[in-house]
Design a protein around this motif. Structure first.
Motif, PDB file in Angstrom:
ATOM      1  N   LYS A  10      38.907  47.124  67.631  1.00  0.00           N
ATOM      2  CA  LYS A  10      37.871  45.900  67.793  1.00  0.00           C
ATOM      3  C   LYS A  10      37.746  45.388  66.472  1.00  0.00           C
ATOM      4  N   GLU A  48      46.127  41.108  72.048  1.00  0.00           N
ATOM      5  CA  GLU A  48      44.551  41.086  71.867  1.00  0.00           C
ATOM      6  C   GLU A  48      44.178  40.128  70.581  1.00  0.00           C
ATOM      7  N   ALA A  73      38.712  43.447  74.783  1.00  0.00           N
ATOM      8  CA  ALA A  73      39.765  44.016  74.055  1.00  0.00           C
ATOM      9  C   ALA A  73      39.458  45.569  73.970  1.00  0.00           C
ATOM     10  N   ARG A  76      40.122  47.459  76.949  1.00  0.00           N
ATOM     11  CA  ARG A  76      41.655  47.809  76.993  1.00  0.00           C
ATOM     12  C   ARG A  76      42.169  48.704  76.129  1.00  0.00           C
TER      13      ARG A  76
END
Length: 130
Positions: A10, A48, A73, A76
């Motif tokens: 991330k 993403e 994101a 996921r």
């Protein structure tokens, strides 16, 4: 500082979407640049990154939208292969297929993942003996 892989991805997404280099994203995520390069070749990470970049480009000042997209994101990324998400009457099985897998290997991995997912749902519902 210890950071989990999903959170590191991330953080890398944030920096890459904002125009940062692989090295800058790696430093921010606490990983090596080669790790970020590897992530960038992964289709899920690439999807993403494109989605986060789209938010950046369409609404650069909407921090809330950007943070929501980054959280999606991260969720996921946190899903483990073989994990099952049940939503109402349907179930989604998360399957990991390595890049470069042949069509036959993909088919085998997907079939095995689906079978495991079905078995897990049946166990959770107490229907394993059926």
């Amino acid at each position: 500082m210890t950071i989990n892989t999903a959170a590191a991805k991330k953080m890398a997404l944030l920096w890459l979407a904002g125009g940062g280099t692989t090295s800058v994203a790696a430093e921010a995520a606490g990983v090596r640049p080669s790790t970020v390069s590897s992530w960038r070749r992964n289709p899920v990470f690439a999807e993403e990154l494109a989605a986060v970049r789209a938010v950046y480009e369409q609404r650069p000042q909407d921090v809330g939208a950007l943070m929501r997209r980054l959280e999606e994101a991260e969720q996921r990324f946190a899903r483990r292969p073989g994990a099952v998400t049940v939503e109402g009457s349907s179930a989604r099985v998360h399957i990991s297929v390595p890049a470069g897998a042949t069509p036959r290997e993909r088919e085998r991995l997907v079939a095995r993942g689906v079978a495991r997912g079905i078995a897990r749902v049946l166990r959770e519902r107490g229907e394993a003996g059926l």
